[in-house]
Write an enzyme that holds these catalytic residues in place. Structure first.
Site, PDB file in Angstrom:
ATOM      1  N   TRP A   9       4.833  74.505   9.533  1.00  0.00           N
ATOM      2  CA  TRP A   9       4.882  75.947   9.252  1.00  0.00           C
ATOM      3  C   TRP A   9       4.177  76.752  10.341  1.00  0.00           C
ATOM      4  CZ3 TRP A   9       0.800  78.937   6.157  1.00  0.00           C
ATOM      5  CH2 TRP A   9      -0.458  78.362   6.279  1.00  0.00           C
ATOM      6  N   ASP A  10       3.424  76.041  11.182  1.00  0.00           N
ATOM      7  CA  ASP A  10       2.697  76.672  12.287  1.00  0.00           C
ATOM      8  C   ASP A  10       3.628  77.590  13.092  1.00  0.00           C
ATOM      9  OD1 ASP A  10       1.522  74.219  11.419  1.00  0.00           O
ATOM     10  OD2 ASP A  10       0.290  74.099  13.202  1.00  0.00           O
ATOM     11  N   GLU A  50      -5.390  72.587   2.238  1.00  0.00           N
ATOM     12  CA  GLU A  50      -4.895  71.247   1.895  1.00  0.00           C
ATOM     13  C   GLU A  50      -5.924  70.389   1.160  1.00  0.00           C
ATOM     14  OE1 GLU A  50      -3.769  70.104   5.883  1.00  0.00           O
ATOM     15  OE2 GLU A  50      -1.676  70.584   5.483  1.00  0.00           O
ATOM     16  N   LYS A  84     -10.316  74.294   3.029  1.00  0.00           N
ATOM     17  CA  LYS A  84     -10.161  73.842   4.410  1.00  0.00           C
ATOM     18  C   LYS A  84      -9.814  75.011   5.322  1.00  0.00           C
ATOM     19  CE  LYS A  84      -7.385  70.623   7.148  1.00  0.00           C
ATOM     20  NZ  LYS A  84      -6.167  69.829   7.179  1.00  0.00           N
ATOM     21  N   GLN A  85      -8.879  75.849   4.880  1.00  0.00           N
ATOM     22  CA  GLN A  85      -8.377  76.901   5.768  1.00  0.00           C
ATOM     23  C   GLN A  85      -7.926  78.098   4.950  1.00  0.00           C
ATOM     24  OE1 GLN A  85      -5.312  73.802   6.651  1.00  0.00           O
ATOM     25  NE2 GLN A  85      -4.085  75.572   7.265  1.00  0.00           N
TER      26      GLN A  85
HETATM   27  O1  IFM Z   1       0.217  72.864   9.569  1.00  0.00           O
HETATM   28  C1  IFM Z   1      -1.102  72.454   9.763  1.00  0.00           C
HETATM   29  C2  IFM Z   1      -1.800  72.454   8.427  1.00  0.00           C
HETATM   30  O2  IFM Z   1      -1.807  73.738   7.856  1.00  0.00           O
HETATM   31  C3  IFM Z   1      -3.212  71.956   8.598  1.00  0.00           C
HETATM   32  N1  IFM Z   1      -3.234  70.637   9.186  1.00  0.00           N
HETATM   33  C4  IFM Z   1      -2.556  70.582  10.500  1.00  0.00           C
HETATM   34  C5  IFM Z   1      -1.144  71.103  10.401  1.00  0.00           C
HETATM   35  C6  IFM Z   1      -0.495  71.113  11.797  1.00  0.00           C
HETATM   36  O3  IFM Z   1      -1.143  72.024  12.631  1.00  0.00           O
END
Ligand code: IFM
Length: 704
Positions: free
Chosen positions: A319-320, A461, A559-560
């Protein structure tokens, strides 16, 4: 602005860092920033875009590395001069990221004097099939120099050798190599032509390491011997072939053509930041990075999560691309934006197969997508720090927001460009299939009127198998709304169904007492601790914090950016007070364990008018690949490489955030929120087919 990244000495231990940071590329391939003499042990690689293969039935499928055609070995009077084994007396290397040109100068002391090597190379932006190297050698005494230059087939691979057959030939001054991949019989062909500016003895070596031209030169003191080494790479899956005749061209001509392509890119892309040179350089480096991996060689291709810097994450697309890199291309080179969406349209078949595999309808896109939309995401991605056993993660089957992320980008593309042809050419079908997917994923409790999405993973995640993730639900609703919009005039049966889903899908609201939106059902009841507290609980340093037994799993530590990402995407639907409350609540609970995190908080900071909080987060994103603080290995798995999502995210912060660029009623709008160090920003975008110059100062904004 100084476009150069310079290193004044050689440090073997930094080789991985140079490889990532000093990457050159043209979207068709990426060449790691390593040295000509490097072999596979030093992680040199030419990573191909869109070609995937498996070395053996049980191995991970991954992107394919081409044979190493920058290879040159230098000997003088029978001694080898090569890094890292023979340490130099002087060394310098740099990347000129204005033009993607990697340069080095290395001097070795010998018992008679010195031998100097100067080289320069680029991945041609003009003819995307060409690798161009200029290699100059000289000594300050007469000696016998031997150069072994060619195609080294003994290359670095993370998951095993990919070539079942390697055919090496030489004819008419060319050396050729055709490699056939193991799984899919893809042919990767290299044709190299070496020209040297002196009469010397020439021979060819064809052995298990590759095929090489050998030049034996009776070198005269201070005379420069220049080898021009141009290689054409092509594959049996290419749509277009290269038309360059290697014998009729030369390095300097190709360099001029290459430079003029980069000039066109910078003409629209350069962002001037008066007052903050560090931010300006970091941001423009991000722009370089995005362009060096943009798929301009095809009309349906994408960008892997680690760019073309290695086979990390199997060279797959996440999705990046749609949520972090897409905006830069949308505003500066709409044809690349369309190519990125075309890739998803082309791979919809794979998404439909995946949906069926999990008992859904429609299109459930791959979490880690390869060429046919095949999901490369493995099920056991982490290691239990206590037992050392592999643990299951649910990225592949539960990160269902991926289909909506793609539709979000398509919708933005259509709204921004008004290019409705994409809808007729598969875009509308993609929206319908993604809406059908979410409809089949919905659950409804017998005693409620709402629809819900259960058992998911949001952007954070660390928390798996959760219900009603705010980001996922909001994005799915957007898909239903858009599907309704596109079908209401010609397909009422589908349209009504989508409207019903859009109207009834539960969207978590800000809680009354503090305006914070719950990330998922039950999140607020989880242990409320700090990132620092959690760090102290690590059993082994750097262990994975999420999944079934992770130390963050039962806590509010994420995490994010998750709710923050949702708010950035739908900022106009929420008040400033809500944006602020959620920034304040979640940012301090975020570990920023992903390079996709800081930029979203930075953007949210700008949207709520807090440039000073946004600035350090912006710099973290913009410097991600210049500082290289992220670890390169997770256990035995290589997770290094470049971070293009962070680069795209930094562009979003600068342009959509600090400059506050938007489009309203067909007009460009600016709502700046400049950090203290920015005096003025100047940049361009293309909107409505026209290039616009934009200036933002502390007191005024101009658009022409
Ligand atoms: O898409 C990301 C995910 O959101 C977090 N782990 C790494 C992936 C690839 O950059």
């Amino acid at each position: 602005m100084d476009f150069k990244i310079k290193f004044n000495q050689y440090n073997k231990d930094d080789s991985m860092m140079y490889g990532n940071m000093l990457l050159t590329g043209n979207g068709y391939f990426g060449i790691r920033g390593t040295f000509e003499e490097y072999t596979k042990e030093m992680y040199g690689a030419i990573n191909m875009s869109g070609i995937y293969d498996r070395s053996e039935p049980d191995a991970w499928r991954e992107s394919v590395n081409a044979p190493n055609c920058i290879y040159v070995k230098l000997e003088a009077d029978k001694e080898t001069y090569s890094l890292p084994d023979t340490l130099p007396s002087n060394h310098y290397h740099e990347l000129d990221f204005k033009y993607g040109i990697f340069t080095r100068k290395t001097v070795w002391k010998t018992n008679k004097g010195t031998i100097t090597l100067e080289s320069e190379r680029f991945a041609s932006m003009h003819d995307k099939h060409l690798v161009c190297v200029k290699y100059t050698v000289f000594s300050d005494y007469d000696c016998k120099i031997k150069l072994t230059s060619g195609i080294n087939t003994d290359i670095w691979n993370i998951n095993g050798n990919h070539f079942a057959k390697v055919e090496k030939t030489s004819d008419n001054g060319y050396i050729n190599c055709i490699c056939t991949t193991i799984e899919k019989n893809i042919e990767l062909s290299l044709q190299e032509y070496d020209a040297i500016n002196t009469n010397c003895k020439k021979s060819i070596i064809n052995d298990e390491n590759g095929i090489f031209n050998v030049f034996e030169i009776n070198a005269k003191k201070d005379e420069k011997y220049v080898l021009e080494k141009i290689t054409k790479i092509s594959s049996s899956v290419d749509k277009k072939a290269s038309v360059t005749d290697l014998k009729k061209t030369n390095y300097e001509n190709l360099k001029k053509l290459h430079i003029s392509e980069w000039d066109k890119i910078w003409d629209i892309s350069f962002v001037e930041i008066k007052g903050d040179k560090e931010a300006e350089k970091a941001l423009n480096f991000c722009i370089y990075e995005l362009n060096a991996i943009a798929p301009r060689h095809t009309d349906a291709g994408s960008i892997p999560a680690r760019g073309l810097s290695a086979q990390v994450y199997k060279g797959a697309i996440f999705w990046d691309t749609e949520m972090f890199m897409f905006d830069y291309f949308l505003h500066t080179d709409v044809s690349v934006a369309r190519t990125l969406i075309n890739y998803r349209i082309k791979t919809m078949g794979g998404a439909m197969i995946k949906a069926k595999e999990y008992g859904y309808e429609g299109a459930f896109y791959a979490w880690e997508s390869q060429e046919d939309g095949i999901d490369a995401c493995s099920e056991f991605n982490i290691i239990d720090p206590v037992s050392g056993r592999p643990l299951k993660t649910h990225f592949r089957d539960k990160q269902i927001h991926i289909s909506a992320d793609i539709i979000y980008a398509l919708k933005r593309y259509v709204e921004y460009t008004k290019d409705y042809s994409i809808l007729d050419e598969g875009g509308k079908e993609m929206v319908i299939q993604c809406a059908l997917f979410y409809r089949s994923a919905i659950v409804k409790r017998l005693n409620s009127n709402f629809y819900e999405l259960h058992n998911c993973i949001g952007p954070d995640e660390y928390h798996e198998c959760i219900n009603n993730n705010a980001y996922t639900n909001k994005m799915a609703k957007m898909v239903f709304d858009y599907a309704y919009e596109l079908t209401k005039n010609d397909d009422t049966e589908h349209a009504l169904m989508f409207k019903d889903c859009a109207d009834k899908l539960y969207i978590p609201s800000p809680r009354k007492e503090d305006d914070v939106i719950e990330q998922f059902d039950g999140y607020f009841k989880m242990e409320n601790c700090s990132v620092e507290d959690l760090k102290k609980r690590e059993y082994t340093k750097g262990e994975y914090w999420g999944g079934a037994y992770g130390i963050a799993t039962q806590t509010q530590i994420l995490k994010q950016a998750d709710v923050a990402t949702m708010l950035c995407m739908f900022k106009d639907e929420y008040s400033n007070k809500i944006l602020k409350a959620n920034f304040d609540y979640y940012e301090k609970r975020t570990q920023h364990g992903s390079s996709l995190s800081a930029c979203m908080y930075s953007l949210l900071g700008c949207y709520l008018g807090n440039a000073e909080s946004a600035y350090p987060l912006f710099m973290t994103s913009a410097l991600a690949d210049l500082k290289e603080e992220r670890s390169q290995w997770s256990g035995k798995v290589f997770i290094g490489g470049t971070h293009p999502a962070s680069a795209g995210g930094a562009w979003m912060c600068a342009i959509l955030g600090f400059a506050g660029l938007g489009i309203k009623d067909g007009k460009i709008t600016l709502n700046p929120c400049l950090p203290e160090s920015f005096e003025e920003m100047n940049f361009k975008i293309v909107y409505n087919g026209k290039k616009h110059n934009i200036k933002v100062t502390r007191t005024k904004c101009f658009v022409d």
